[in-house]
Design a protein around this motif. Structure first.
Motif, PDB file in Angstrom:
ATOM      1  N   ARG A 207       0.831  -1.199   0.000  1.00  0.00           N
ATOM      2  CA  ARG A 207       0.000   0.000   0.000  1.00  0.00           C
ATOM      3  C   ARG A 207       0.869   1.253   0.000  1.00  0.00           C
ATOM      4  NH1 ARG A 207      -3.582  -1.911   2.796  1.00  0.00           N
ATOM      5  NH2 ARG A 207      -2.594  -1.628   4.842  1.00  0.00           N
ATOM      6  N   HIS A 208       1.985   1.184   0.720  1.00  0.00           N
ATOM      7  CA  HIS A 208       2.910   2.322   0.751  1.00  0.00           C
ATOM      8  C   HIS A 208       3.432   2.623  -0.642  1.00  0.00           C
ATOM      9  CE1 HIS A 208       6.296   4.874   1.907  1.00  0.00           C
ATOM     10  NE2 HIS A 208       7.069   4.083   1.204  1.00  0.00           N
ATOM     11  N   PHE A 209       3.881   1.592  -1.354  1.00  0.00           N
ATOM     12  CA  PHE A 209       4.414   1.806  -2.697  1.00  0.00           C
ATOM     13  C   PHE A 209       3.315   2.261  -3.650  1.00  0.00           C
ATOM     14  CE2 PHE A 209       7.811  -1.078  -1.174  1.00  0.00           C
ATOM     15  CZ  PHE A 209       8.896  -0.307  -1.518  1.00  0.00           C
ATOM     16  N   ARG A 210       2.122   1.705  -3.486  1.00  0.00           N
ATOM     17  CA  ARG A 210       1.041   2.004  -4.410  1.00  0.00           C
ATOM     18  C   ARG A 210       0.509   3.418  -4.245  1.00  0.00           C
ATOM     19  NH1 ARG A 210      -2.812  -1.747  -2.826  1.00  0.00           N
ATOM     20  NH2 ARG A 210      -3.770  -0.180  -1.492  1.00  0.00           N
ATOM     21  N   ASP A 211       0.349   3.867  -3.006  1.00  0.00           N
ATOM     22  CA  ASP A 211      -0.358   5.114  -2.746  1.00  0.00           C
ATOM     23  C   ASP A 211       0.532   6.308  -2.452  1.00  0.00           C
ATOM     24  OD1 ASP A 211      -2.643   3.620  -3.022  1.00  0.00           O
ATOM     25  OD2 ASP A 211      -2.918   3.318  -0.874  1.00  0.00           O
ATOM     26  N   LYS A 212       1.756   6.083  -1.994  1.00  0.00           N
ATOM     27  CA  LYS A 212       2.548   7.206  -1.501  1.00  0.00           C
ATOM     28  C   LYS A 212       3.877   7.391  -2.216  1.00  0.00           C
ATOM     29  CE  LYS A 212       0.596   6.620   3.128  1.00  0.00           C
ATOM     30  NZ  LYS A 212       0.874   6.342   4.547  1.00  0.00           N
ATOM     31  N   GLY A 213       4.338   6.379  -2.917  1.00  0.00           N
ATOM     32  CA  GLY A 213       5.706   6.464  -3.396  1.00  0.00           C
ATOM     33  C   GLY A 213       5.887   6.982  -4.802  1.00  0.00           C
ATOM     34  N   TRP A 214       4.910   6.733  -5.692  1.00  0.00           N
ATOM     35  CA  TRP A 214       5.138   7.010  -7.106  1.00  0.00           C
ATOM     36  C   TRP A 214       5.137   8.505  -7.396  1.00  0.00           C
ATOM     37  CZ3 TRP A 214       6.397   3.091 -10.384  1.00  0.00           C
ATOM     38  CH2 TRP A 214       6.200   1.801  -9.885  1.00  0.00           C
ATOM     39  N   ALA A 215       6.134   8.936  -8.162  1.00  0.00           N
ATOM     40  CA  ALA A 215       6.240  10.353  -8.498  1.00  0.00           C
ATOM     41  C   ALA A 215       5.266  10.746  -9.601  1.00  0.00           C
ATOM     42  CB  ALA A 215       7.675  10.679  -8.935  1.00  0.00           C
TER      43      ALA A 215
END
Length: 265
Positions: free
Chosen positions: A104-112
């Motif tokens: 969820r962290h990578f999906r919702d918060k990480g992508w530029a």
């Protein structure tokens, strides 16, 4: 010191069955009695698991300690939400919860930049395979190795690896380094700029005869509007006519130029 050593030895001597029993007792103490020390002890017992799960994504471009913190958030959620009376084993509940928090962290918060959900999920699978396959293969995995491990096609793996470069953006003001170590050479310096002048020259050459045939005032109004970017109200003040009249003159001139351009094409 002796007490700490004895506790460490006791942990090493603990069998899996004994470990599960201790965990269940701690969970009961926390959920039934509100014992916060039991909660803290549970978290400490599962910190190595959180670190291990976070390490699966060490190739994803984020600091390892940040990923551990995300996994620990998932661990705390697992501790708080687990229902001891339903059984099933805390480990089997905690591990998916921590992995879900990481994903969820990578999906919702990480992508530029925006990346489709399916591609994000595939990137995570590829990243996890990159972390586990070298130990199994004894070498760096190739795209076809990763594809076989995650049940995908090599071209999809390559697309996911390319998409992963969108995870973190680099500031245009960041220094490019290299031979320009003074920091003045940035990524923005490599970007081309649209040169409006070239387009104006081309248009001017095409429509020169039509422009010359326009009344002098119409040519002035066109230049004020499109070369100096003045508003119709500003042009009206300069030329000494109403804004409505400027609008009509502009429309008439543009219609003539459009007809000339269409004929030239």
């Amino acid at each position: 010191m002796a007490t700490a050593t004895s506790a460490a030895e006791a942990d090493r001597a603990e069998t899996p069955a004994q470990g599960r029993l201790v965990e269940e007792k701690l969970l009961l103490r926390y959920h039934r009695d509100g014992d916060l020390e039991a909660r803290e002890e549970l978290v400490l017992r599962f910190m190595p698991v959180a670190r291990q799960l976070a390490s699966r994504y060490r190739h994803a471009g984020e600091p390892q300690e940040d990923l551990v913190q995300v996994a620990c958030v998932g661990l705390l959620k697992a501790v708080d939400r687990y229902e001891p009376e339903h059984g099933g084993g805390f480990t089997r509940y905690a591990v998916p919860t921590m992995l879900g928090e990481l994903k969820r962290h990578f999906r919702d918060k990480g992508w530029a930049v925006h990346v489709p959900r399916a591609t994000q999920e595939l990137v995570l699978k590829v990243t996890e395979a990159l972390g586990t396959l070298p130990a199994k293969l004894g070498r760096s995995p190739r795209p076809r190795d990763i594809a076989s491990a995650i049940g995908s096609r090599p071209e999809e793996v390559l697309e996911a690896m390319e998409a992963a470069t969108a995870y973190e953006a680099t500031s245009l003001d960041a220094s490019r380094g290299g031979e320009h170590d003074d920091g003045d050479w940035t990524h923005a310096d490599t970007l081309g700029a649209e040169e409006r002048g070239y387009e104006l020259v081309e248009i001017g050459e095409t429509l020169r005869g039509t422009l010359d045939a326009l009344p002098a005032r119409d040519r002035i109004i066109l230049r004020l509007r499109f070369e100096q970017d003045l508003t119709q109200a500003e042009i009206a003040d300069l030329v000494g006519v109403s804004q409505m009249h400027v609008s009509r003159l502009l429309r008439r001139s543009l219609d003539r130029l459009a007809a000339a351009g269409a004929a030239a094409a």
